[in-house]
Design an enzyme around this catalytic site. Structure first.
Site, PDB file in Angstrom:
ATOM      1  N   ARG A 107       0.883  -1.176   0.000  1.00 51.60           N
ATOM      2  CA  ARG A 107       0.000   0.000   0.000  1.00 51.60           C
ATOM      3  C   ARG A 107       0.906   1.207   0.000  1.00 51.60           C
ATOM      4  O   ARG A 107       1.726   1.391   0.916  1.00 51.60           O
ATOM      5  CB  ARG A 107      -0.906   0.004   1.241  1.00 51.60           C
ATOM      6  N   HIS A 134      -7.614   1.061  -6.189  1.00 50.70           N
ATOM      7  CA  HIS A 134      -7.740   0.158  -5.032  1.00 50.70           C
ATOM      8  C   HIS A 134      -8.420  -1.142  -5.512  1.00 50.70           C
ATOM      9  O   HIS A 134      -9.562  -1.423  -5.162  1.00 50.70           O
ATOM     10  CB  HIS A 134      -8.566   0.847  -3.940  1.00 50.70           C
ATOM     11  N   GLN A 137     -10.153  -3.901  -3.126  1.00 55.68           N
ATOM     12  CA  GLN A 137     -11.444  -3.491  -2.569  1.00 55.68           C
ATOM     13  C   GLN A 137     -12.580  -3.794  -3.546  1.00 55.68           C
ATOM     14  O   GLN A 137     -13.634  -4.305  -3.157  1.00 55.68           O
ATOM     15  CB  GLN A 137     -11.416  -1.988  -2.259  1.00 55.68           C
ATOM     16  N   ASP A 225     -17.680   7.085  -0.720  1.00 53.67           N
ATOM     17  CA  ASP A 225     -16.435   6.931   0.047  1.00 53.67           C
ATOM     18  C   ASP A 225     -16.189   8.245   0.774  1.00 53.67           C
ATOM     19  O   ASP A 225     -16.842   9.265   0.498  1.00 53.67           O
ATOM     20  CB  ASP A 225     -15.271   6.579  -0.905  1.00 53.67           C
ATOM     21  N   CYS A 266     -16.480   1.402   1.273  1.00 55.21           N
ATOM     22  CA  CYS A 266     -15.340   0.519   1.547  1.00 55.21           C
ATOM     23  C   CYS A 266     -14.837   0.633   2.974  1.00 55.21           C
ATOM     24  O   CYS A 266     -14.094  -0.234   3.442  1.00 55.21           O
ATOM     25  CB  CYS A 266     -14.228   0.770   0.541  1.00 55.21           C
ATOM     26  N   ARG A 294     -13.183  -8.835   1.767  1.00 54.08           N
ATOM     27  CA  ARG A 294     -11.770  -8.558   1.467  1.00 54.08           C
ATOM     28  C   ARG A 294     -10.957  -9.828   1.705  1.00 54.08           C
ATOM     29  O   ARG A 294     -10.054 -10.162   0.940  1.00 54.08           O
ATOM     30  CB  ARG A 294     -11.239  -7.436   2.378  1.00 54.08           C
TER      31      ARG A 294
HETATM   32  N1   CP Z   1     -11.111  -0.175   2.696  1.00 54.36           N
HETATM   33  C1   CP Z   1      -9.832  -0.213   3.110  1.00 54.36           C
HETATM   34  O1   CP Z   1      -8.892  -0.373   2.324  1.00 54.36           O
HETATM   35  O2   CP Z   1      -9.674  -0.165   4.471  1.00 54.36           O
HETATM   36  P1   CP Z   1      -8.285   0.093   5.223  1.00 54.36           P
HETATM   37  O3   CP Z   1      -7.797   1.453   4.831  1.00 54.36           O
HETATM   38  O4   CP Z   1      -8.635  -0.023   6.680  1.00 54.36           O
HETATM   39  O5   CP Z   1      -7.309  -0.973   4.791  1.00 54.36           O
END
Ligand code: CP
Length: 308
Positions: A107, A134, A137, A225, A266, A294
């Site tokens: 990430r 992403h 997700q 979001d 998400c 996930r």
């Molecule tokens: N939706 C998501 O990626 O959550 P986090 O940022 O907690 O990993």
């Protein structure tokens, strides 16, 4: 070498196979922490590096648990604690890590970091979020939609709010899974034109509609979001809130969609900002199924990358 970098760069047949395997993995679980499909421990003897340059709850825990349930081990690394955060190049980091581990999930901020990691690693690399996309997700979200409502192909998905990285991966998915996508939000926060053009070139119906109430008419799914993403400057917060308030997903807006329209987010959410608590905890909300999925979707992604 099979990386999982983005939904638009993964063949559509492979994406479908990943979703189908995720469904099988989840079904085989039968309420237990580990399912029958984990019994053969497909990641036995494998070490997976999970690198985070940004905060995370769901991505971190779901990847960590998923690897362990498949018999592998994880190493959770903070970018700031690595030499990566102190000037070592991404290419060198990728080559070094490849001597130790069997797969890398990262990430990060810039998409270029992910791309360089994938270019120089000799093990599979998975995109755990960048400023632009992403994909993990959205794989979970496709799984979630289909377990509640059947095939997503031909359905109408409405994204309300900021055209951010999660929105971008939904647009990629529209092209690959064949659903219609309407973006509703202020022009200044439109998704990148390249994402829209690419999906349209695949014959997918991508609509931009400034009026949220008109946008959600006939929707099978409404998604939103946070209004200020992790990479956005906090100084933009007030301006963004003023721009995005008309796009809040509340009960009035949900009432204009199909009666059985699902609501997704998400997470993490800012309750009563981008979506009201009544919607988030309402009968059409599947936000916690998304979070659970996930785990299942990423297990299928990791098996795909490792050819399991
Ligand atoms: N939706 C998501 O990626 O959550 P986090 O940022 O907690 O990993």
């Amino acid at each position: 070498m099979t990386h999982f970098l983005d939904i638009n760069t993964t063949p559509a047949d492979d994406l479908r196979a990943i979703i189908d395997q995720a469904k099988a993995i989840k079904n085989a679980r039968a309420g237990l922490p580990k399912g029958a499909l984990d019994a053969d421990a497909p990641l036995a003897g494998q070490m997976v590096a999970l690198i985070f340059e940004k905060p995370s709850t769901r991505t971190r825990v779901s990847f960590d648990v998923g690897v362990r349930q498949m018999g592998g081990q994880t190493m959770v690394l903070s970018g700031q604690d690595m030499q990566l955060g102190h000037g070592e190049t991404i290419a060198d980091t990728a080559r070094v890590l490849s001597r130790y581990v069997d797969m890398i999930m990262i990430r990060t901020f810039e998409e270029a970091t992910l791309q360089e990691m994938a270019e120089y690693a000799s093990v599979p690399v998975i995109n755990g979020l960048t400023n632009r996309t992403h994909p993990c997700q959205i794989m979970a979200d496709i799984l979630t939609f289909e377990e509640h409502r059947g095939p997503i192909a031909g359905k109408k998905v409405v994204w309300s709010g900021d055209g951010n990285n999660v929105c971008a991966s939904f647009i990629h998915a529209a092209g690959q899974f064949g659903f219609d996508l309407t973006f509703t939000g202020p022009q200044t926060l439109d998704p990148e034109a390249v994402f829209v053009e690419e999906a349209r070139a695949k014959g997918v119906n991508i609509t931009i509609e400034r009026d949220a109430r008109a946008a959600v008419e006939g929707a099978d799914l409404i998604v939103t979001d946070t209004w200020v993403s992790m990479h956005d400057p906090q100084s933009a917060r007030e301006r963004r809130h003023n721009q995005l308030r008309p796009y809040q997903v509340n009960q009035d807006l949900m009432a204009l969609a199909k009666p059985d329209a699902l609501f997704m987010h998400c997470l993490p959410a800012h309750r009563d900002e981008e979506a009201t608590t009544a919607v988030m905890d309402g009968p059409n909300s599947v936000i916690f199924d998304e979070a659970e999925n996930r785990l299942h979707a990423q297990k299928a992604v990791m098996r795909y990358c490792l050819g399991k």
